[in-house]
Motif scaffolding. Structure first.
Motif, PDB file in Angstrom:
ATOM      1  N   GLU A  88       0.853  -1.195   0.000  1.00  0.00           N
ATOM      2  CA  GLU A  88       0.000   0.000   0.000  1.00  0.00           C
ATOM      3  C   GLU A  88       0.883   1.236   0.000  1.00  0.00           C
ATOM      4  OE1 GLU A  88      -1.476   3.502   1.985  1.00  0.00           O
ATOM      5  OE2 GLU A  88      -0.167   2.029   2.977  1.00  0.00           O
ATOM      6  N   GLY A  89       0.468   2.256  -0.740  1.00  0.00           N
ATOM      7  CA  GLY A  89       1.190   3.517  -0.748  1.00  0.00           C
ATOM      8  C   GLY A  89       2.241   3.643  -1.821  1.00  0.00           C
ATOM      9  N   LEU A  90       2.411   2.611  -2.651  1.00  0.00           N
ATOM     10  CA  LEU A  90       3.410   2.638  -3.716  1.00  0.00           C
ATOM     11  C   LEU A  90       2.714   2.659  -5.072  1.00  0.00           C
ATOM     12  CD1 LEU A  90       6.484   2.425  -4.409  1.00  0.00           C
ATOM     13  CD2 LEU A  90       6.118  -0.054  -4.572  1.00  0.00           C
ATOM     14  N   LEU A  91       3.112   3.584  -5.942  1.00  0.00           N
ATOM     15  CA  LEU A  91       2.567   3.627  -7.288  1.00  0.00           C
ATOM     16  C   LEU A  91       2.958   2.367  -8.057  1.00  0.00           C
ATOM     17  CD1 LEU A  91       3.414   7.328  -8.206  1.00  0.00           C
ATOM     18  CD2 LEU A  91       1.102   6.388  -7.976  1.00  0.00           C
ATOM     19  N   SER A  92       2.080   1.924  -8.964  1.00  0.00           N
ATOM     20  CA  SER A  92       2.415   0.797  -9.832  1.00  0.00           C
ATOM     21  C   SER A  92       3.414   1.210 -10.900  1.00  0.00           C
ATOM     22  CB  SER A  92       1.148   0.233 -10.496  1.00  0.00           C
ATOM     23  OG  SER A  92       0.276  -0.339  -9.551  1.00  0.00           O
ATOM     24  N   VAL A 117       1.863  -4.880 -17.101  1.00  0.00           N
ATOM     25  CA  VAL A 117       0.715  -5.489 -17.787  1.00  0.00           C
ATOM     26  C   VAL A 117      -0.590  -4.865 -17.293  1.00  0.00           C
ATOM     27  CG1 VAL A 117      -0.548  -7.624 -18.231  1.00  0.00           C
ATOM     28  CG2 VAL A 117       1.942  -7.661 -18.105  1.00  0.00           C
ATOM     29  N   HIS A 118      -0.698  -4.642 -15.999  1.00  0.00           N
ATOM     30  CA  HIS A 118      -1.875  -3.993 -15.409  1.00  0.00           C
ATOM     31  C   HIS A 118      -1.411  -3.214 -14.193  1.00  0.00           C
ATOM     32  CE1 HIS A 118      -2.721  -6.920 -11.926  1.00  0.00           C
ATOM     33  NE2 HIS A 118      -1.613  -7.345 -12.502  1.00  0.00           N
ATOM     34  N   GLY A 167      -1.520  -5.657  -2.872  1.00  0.00           N
ATOM     35  CA  GLY A 167      -1.850  -6.982  -3.366  1.00  0.00           C
ATOM     36  C   GLY A 167      -1.162  -7.395  -4.646  1.00  0.00           C
ATOM     37  N   LEU A 168      -1.733  -8.388  -5.298  1.00  0.00           N
ATOM     38  CA  LEU A 168      -1.091  -9.109  -6.404  1.00  0.00           C
ATOM     39  C   LEU A 168      -1.009  -8.285  -7.681  1.00  0.00           C
ATOM     40  CD1 LEU A 168      -2.878 -12.523  -5.823  1.00  0.00           C
ATOM     41  CD2 LEU A 168      -0.493 -11.982  -5.279  1.00  0.00           C
ATOM     42  N   LEU A 169       0.199  -8.233  -8.229  1.00  0.00           N
ATOM     43  CA  LEU A 169       0.455  -7.484  -9.446  1.00  0.00           C
ATOM     44  C   LEU A 169       1.336  -8.341 -10.354  1.00  0.00           C
ATOM     45  CD1 LEU A 169      -0.242  -4.664 -10.574  1.00  0.00           C
ATOM     46  CD2 LEU A 169       1.902  -3.836  -9.589  1.00  0.00           C
ATOM     47  N   LEU A 171       0.193 -11.277 -22.457  1.00  0.00           N
ATOM     48  CA  LEU A 171      -0.547 -11.076 -21.216  1.00  0.00           C
ATOM     49  C   LEU A 171      -1.576  -9.956 -21.363  1.00  0.00           C
ATOM     50  CD1 LEU A 171       2.384 -11.517 -18.693  1.00  0.00           C
ATOM     51  CD2 LEU A 171       0.318 -12.929 -18.769  1.00  0.00           C
ATOM     52  N   SER A 172      -1.219  -8.920 -22.094  1.00  0.00           N
ATOM     53  CA  SER A 172      -2.155  -7.815 -22.302  1.00  0.00           C
ATOM     54  C   SER A 172      -3.411  -8.296 -23.015  1.00  0.00           C
ATOM     55  CB  SER A 172      -1.486  -6.696 -23.095  1.00  0.00           C
ATOM     56  OG  SER A 172      -0.422  -6.117 -22.360  1.00  0.00           O
ATOM     57  N   VAL A 173      -3.248  -9.203 -23.965  1.00  0.00           N
ATOM     58  CA  VAL A 173      -4.408  -9.763 -24.669  1.00  0.00           C
ATOM     59  C   VAL A 173      -5.303 -10.530 -23.696  1.00  0.00           C
ATOM     60  CG1 VAL A 173      -5.131 -11.484 -26.375  1.00  0.00           C
ATOM     61  CG2 VAL A 173      -3.325  -9.843 -26.938  1.00  0.00           C
ATOM     62  N   LEU A 174      -4.700 -11.275 -22.770  1.00  0.00           N
ATOM     63  CA  LEU A 174      -5.490 -12.011 -21.785  1.00  0.00           C
ATOM     64  C   LEU A 174      -6.330 -11.064 -20.930  1.00  0.00           C
ATOM     65  CD1 LEU A 174      -2.905 -14.685 -20.563  1.00  0.00           C
ATOM     66  CD2 LEU A 174      -4.726 -14.971 -22.251  1.00  0.00           C
ATOM     67  N   PHE A 175      -5.729  -9.949 -20.538  1.00  0.00           N
ATOM     68  CA  PHE A 175      -6.482  -8.970 -19.749  1.00  0.00           C
ATOM     69  C   PHE A 175      -7.580  -8.328 -20.597  1.00  0.00           C
ATOM     70  CE2 PHE A 175      -3.036  -9.382 -16.760  1.00  0.00           C
ATOM     71  CZ  PHE A 175      -3.582  -9.010 -15.540  1.00  0.00           C
ATOM     72  N   GLN A 176      -7.260  -7.963 -21.824  1.00  0.00           N
ATOM     73  CA  GLN A 176      -8.246  -7.323 -22.695  1.00  0.00           C
ATOM     74  C   GLN A 176      -9.424  -8.251 -22.999  1.00  0.00           C
ATOM     75  OE1 GLN A 176      -5.914  -6.132 -26.076  1.00  0.00           O
ATOM     76  NE2 GLN A 176      -4.718  -4.636 -24.908  1.00  0.00           N
ATOM     77  N   ASP A 177      -9.133  -9.541 -23.148  1.00  0.00           N
ATOM     78  CA  ASP A 177     -10.180 -10.518 -23.470  1.00  0.00           C
ATOM     79  C   ASP A 177     -10.896 -11.045 -22.232  1.00  0.00           C
ATOM     80  OD1 ASP A 177      -9.491 -10.183 -26.089  1.00  0.00           O
ATOM     81  OD2 ASP A 177      -8.395 -12.075 -26.284  1.00  0.00           O
ATOM     82  N   ARG A 178     -10.610 -10.478 -21.077  1.00  0.00           N
ATOM     83  CA  ARG A 178     -11.251 -10.841 -19.808  1.00  0.00           C
ATOM     84  C   ARG A 178     -11.062 -12.317 -19.471  1.00  0.00           C
ATOM     85  NH1 ARG A 178     -16.998  -7.401 -19.851  1.00  0.00           N
ATOM     86  NH2 ARG A 178     -16.053  -5.387 -20.398  1.00  0.00           N
ATOM     87  N   GLN A 179      -9.852 -12.802 -19.740  1.00  0.00           N
ATOM     88  CA  GLN A 179      -9.508 -14.167 -19.357  1.00  0.00           C
ATOM     89  C   GLN A 179      -8.807 -14.216 -17.999  1.00  0.00           C
ATOM     90  OE1 GLN A 179      -8.005 -16.867 -22.465  1.00  0.00           O
ATOM     91  NE2 GLN A 179      -8.136 -15.150 -23.897  1.00  0.00           N
ATOM     92  N   VAL A 180      -8.674 -13.054 -17.384  1.00  0.00           N
ATOM     93  CA  VAL A 180      -8.023 -12.939 -16.080  1.00  0.00           C
ATOM     94  C   VAL A 180      -9.095 -12.736 -15.015  1.00  0.00           C
ATOM     95  CG1 VAL A 180      -6.349 -11.671 -14.695  1.00  0.00           C
ATOM     96  CG2 VAL A 180      -5.989 -11.941 -17.167  1.00  0.00           C
TER      97      VAL A 180
END
Length: 230
Positions: A40-44, A70-71, A79-81, A93-102
């Motif tokens: 918490e408190g750290l930029l991605s 990637v996100h 939490g998880l990044l 990986l970006s395609v997986l996120f865009q296609d809502r497979q995550v």
């Protein structure tokens, strides 16, 4: 347009003071990707200005120079990044996120007692331009946004609810605004909480607790979890 919440009580100044670098909390790593716990408190990713260059991706790149974003998680969310190892894996990986497979699951603590044990919030979200970076519910120009919620526990004495949140879409501040729209701001939220909910916690009580995706090379479904620190 849906009326905006009263922002008159939202006065906590958001100052960037990232936690000290104690090394990576590495959850998983292979030749394609890695998963870390963001504090918490750290930029991605880097923000604007020299004072906002310390961020999760830069800390990861100190050990894994090829790591790419990637996100993202909000600065106040822990939490998880996931990070890709190289440009090819970033594209995959970006395609997986865009296609809502995550699949992602968050845990939060909110003010008040949720009436229903579970449900789905379907409210369009748009930038609240006069109060950026805040977002708002807007039926005129908002983008479709859906969140599922499930009550994990109710604290009758404190008047608080621990809830699991599953975002179907991935809008900015989606979980925070959707819970606010139900009348239950997250504790410690400097953007959307009232004076009482802000005072109940020293940080935003929102944590990316579970993440699942098909491996970009093997297709095997991968699962990671992280216990909330609150």
């Amino acid at each position: 347009m849906t009326p905006r919440p009263d922002l008159s009580l939202i006065r906590r100044e958001v100052v960037y003071a990232p936690p000290a670098d104690a090394g990576l909390d590495l959850v998983y790593v292979d030749d394609s990707l890695l998963v870390v716990n963001k504090p918490e408190g750290l930029l991605s990713v880097p923000g604007r200005g020299d004072d906002r260059q310390d961020c999760m991706v830069h800390r990861v790149q100190q050990r894994f120079p090829e790591a790419l974003t990637v996100h993202r998680l909000d600065m106040a969310t822990s939490g998880l990044l996931v990070f890709a190892r190289g440009e090819a894996m970033q594209r995959a990986l970006s395609v997986l996120f865009q296609d809502r497979q995550v699949d992602k699951r968050y845990v939060a603590v909110v003010k008040g007692l949720l009436a229903q044990d579970q449900g789905e919030i379907d409210l369009p979200l748009s930038a609240d331009w006069p109060n950026r970076p805040r977002q708002m519910v807007c039926f005129e120009r908002g983008k479709p946004s859906q969140t599922r919620y499930e009550v994990l526990a109710r604290d009758l004495g404190q008047g608080e609810t621990r809830v699991a949140l599953t975002p179907i879409t991935g809008r900015s501040h989606q979980l925070r605004v959707h819970m606010l729209a139900l009348g239950h701001p997250m504790l410690g939220d400097p953007f959307y909480g009232d004076a009482d909910s802000q005072a109940r916690a020293p940080r935003l009580l929102l944590h990316a607790a579970a993440l699942s995706l098909p491996h970009p090379q093997t297709g095997e479904r991968m699962h990671w979890t992280s216990a909330p620190p609150f």
